[in-house]
Each structure stands twice: as structure tokens, then as C-alpha cells.
Design a protein around this motif. Structure first.
Motif, PDB file in Angstrom:
ATOM      1  N   ARG A 176      -4.062  -4.351  -4.088  1.00 41.93           N
ATOM      2  CA  ARG A 176      -5.100  -3.948  -2.398  1.00 41.93           C
ATOM      3  C   ARG A 176      -4.080  -2.979  -2.127  1.00 41.93           C
ATOM      4  O   ARG A 176      -3.052  -3.826  -1.091  1.00 41.93           O
ATOM      5  N   SER A 177      -4.435  -2.075  -1.369  1.00 43.19           N
ATOM      6  CA  SER A 177      -3.484  -0.959  -0.532  1.00 43.19           C
ATOM      7  C   SER A 177      -4.646  -0.792   0.699  1.00 43.19           C
ATOM      8  O   SER A 177      -5.985   0.197   0.028  1.00 43.19           O
ATOM      9  N   ILE A 178      -4.956  -0.205   2.048  1.00 32.35           N
ATOM     10  CA  ILE A 178      -5.625  -0.492   2.588  1.00 32.35           C
ATOM     11  C   ILE A 178      -4.924  -0.172   3.933  1.00 32.35           C
ATOM     12  O   ILE A 178      -4.348  -0.644   4.848  1.00 32.35           O
ATOM     13  N   SER A 179      -5.897   1.109   4.438  1.00 38.53           N
ATOM     14  CA  SER A 179      -4.845   1.760   6.183  1.00 38.53           C
ATOM     15  C   SER A 179      -6.096   0.728   6.856  1.00 38.53           C
ATOM     16  O   SER A 179      -6.862   0.740   6.600  1.00 38.53           O
ATOM     17  N   ARG A 180      -5.607   0.770   8.266  1.00 38.73           N
ATOM     18  CA  ARG A 180      -5.973   0.387   9.205  1.00 38.73           C
ATOM     19  C   ARG A 180      -6.637   1.233  10.117  1.00 38.73           C
ATOM     20  O   ARG A 180      -7.476   0.461  11.113  1.00 38.73           O
ATOM     21  N   PHE A 238       4.002   9.107  12.574  1.00 36.99           N
ATOM     22  CA  PHE A 238       2.829   8.938  13.278  1.00 36.99           C
ATOM     23  C   PHE A 238       3.019   6.952  13.926  1.00 36.99           C
ATOM     24  O   PHE A 238       2.241   6.358  13.796  1.00 36.99           O
ATOM     25  N   GLY A 239       3.959   6.499  12.197  1.00 37.68           N
ATOM     26  CA  GLY A 239       3.468   5.129  12.492  1.00 37.68           C
ATOM     27  C   GLY A 239       2.601   4.969  11.845  1.00 37.68           C
ATOM     28  O   GLY A 239       2.189   3.483  12.035  1.00 37.68           O
ATOM     29  N   PHE A 240       1.286   4.958  10.643  1.00 34.11           N
ATOM     30  CA  PHE A 240       0.382   4.935  10.059  1.00 34.11           C
ATOM     31  C   PHE A 240       0.788   3.952   9.706  1.00 34.11           C
ATOM     32  O   PHE A 240       1.755   3.720   8.978  1.00 34.11           O
ATOM     33  N   VAL A 241       0.017   2.429   9.526  1.00 32.80           N
ATOM     34  CA  VAL A 241       0.586   1.537   8.584  1.00 32.80           C
ATOM     35  C   VAL A 241      -0.728   0.865   7.749  1.00 32.80           C
ATOM     36  O   VAL A 241      -1.920   0.590   7.948  1.00 32.80           O
ATOM     37  N   ASP A 242      -0.019   0.388   7.329  1.00 33.30           N
ATOM     38  CA  ASP A 242      -1.321   0.337   5.622  1.00 33.30           C
ATOM     39  C   ASP A 242      -0.875  -0.818   5.165  1.00 33.30           C
ATOM     40  O   ASP A 242       0.228  -1.685   5.583  1.00 33.30           O
ATOM     41  N   ASP A 243      -1.877  -2.334   4.947  1.00 35.31           N
ATOM     42  CA  ASP A 243      -1.755  -3.164   4.787  1.00 35.31           C
ATOM     43  C   ASP A 243      -2.138  -3.169   2.347  1.00 35.31           C
ATOM     44  O   ASP A 243      -2.645  -3.382   2.392  1.00 35.31           O
ATOM     45  N   LEU A 244      -0.663  -4.228   1.997  1.00 40.34           N
ATOM     46  CA  LEU A 244      -0.597  -3.829   1.346  1.00 40.34           C
ATOM     47  C   LEU A 244      -0.271  -5.747   0.419  1.00 40.34           C
ATOM     48  O   LEU A 244      -0.308  -6.392   1.188  1.00 40.34           O
TER      49      LEU A 244
END
Length: 142
Positions: free
Chosen positions: A113-117, A94-100
């Protein structure tokens, strides 16, 4: 028989195209970047994970992890300096993006830190990502 197999082929061709149209990118988190050397805390543990590693040399550990991140499929390094890194990970379907984020807060401490948008839950993906990165670097004996 023939109609069913043609329908099956049509679904196999169009489904990935339709899913590709609905990549769930989401907005960039507003609390990114190390503020005074420290990363923001997680707003909620359902879609965010954070770690702190004691290492022999935080800059070297950051460089080592940045190379691993570059070599990981569907990742992109957005910002990088001597003591900070921001990268994005996109999920396969699905192309969900997480920021690390990684931050060398001092000579021997590396924060992550890793967080889902999007979404209420990341199903443990962010915690697993940090666990995998933590195993990569040589942590010093505490």
C-alpha cells in the motif's frame, strides 16, 4: 540587461531555498501497520494505491524490495521486520511525503500500500510506484 540578469540569478538562488522551507511533510497516517497481517484498505483511490502479489516466497520478495527501496533516492525505511516494512518517499521539489507499506501476509502473498500524506490527488504516483515494485519481484504463475 545587467539588472535583468542579476534579478534572474537572484531568483535562481533564492527559489530553491524558499521551496526548501515549505516541505510539505504532513501527518503520519493513523492506519499504518499490518493489523492481523493485512494492510489497511485505501481510504480513497485519488491519493492511495494498493496491490497484492502472489510470489514464490513472500519473505524473500520483501527482502528484495527492501534493498531496492534503500537504494532509491529520497526514501527512508522507518520500520522493518521479517514480514513488514514501512518506508517514506519524499518528492524532489516540494518534499511531499508518501508512506509505503509492504506485508508478507502468508508464505506466498505480499501486500503493498502506498498513500500520500497530503493532497487530494497523487497524480498516479502511488500506483506507478507499486507497479514498478511489482515488476521487480518474481511473481509466481497464478
Amino acid at each position: 540587461g545587467l539588472l535583468i540578469s542579476m534579478a534572474s540569478i537572484l531568483v535562481q538562488i533564492t527559489l530553491p531555498l524558499v521551496l526548501a522551507l515549505f516541505h510539505f511533510v504532513g501527518p503520519i497516517p493513523t492506519d499504518l501497520s499490518a493489523d492481523g497481517g493485512q494492510l489497511s484498505s485505501c481510504p480513497g483511490l485519488e491519493h492511495c494505491a494498493s496491490s497484492q502479489w502472489q510470489v514464490a516466497d513472500s519473505s524473500a520478495a520483501l527482502k528484495q524490495l527492501s534493498q531496492q527501496i534503500k537504494d532509491t533516492p529520497r526514501t527512508e525505511i522507518v520500520e522493518q521486520s521479517a514480514n513488514y516494512l514501512h518506508a517514506t518517499y519524499s518528492s524532489r521539489i516540494f518534499g511531499f511525503v508518501d508512506d509505503l507499506e509492504l506485508s508478507a501476509t502468508d508464505a506466498v502473498t505480499l501486500e503493498a500500500r502506498s498513500i500520500s500524506r497530503l493532497g487530494e490527488s497523487d497524480l498516479g504516483v502511488n500506483a506507478q510506484r507499486l507497479e514498478g515494485l511489482g515488476k521487480t519481484i518474481e511473481t509466481s504463475e497464478a
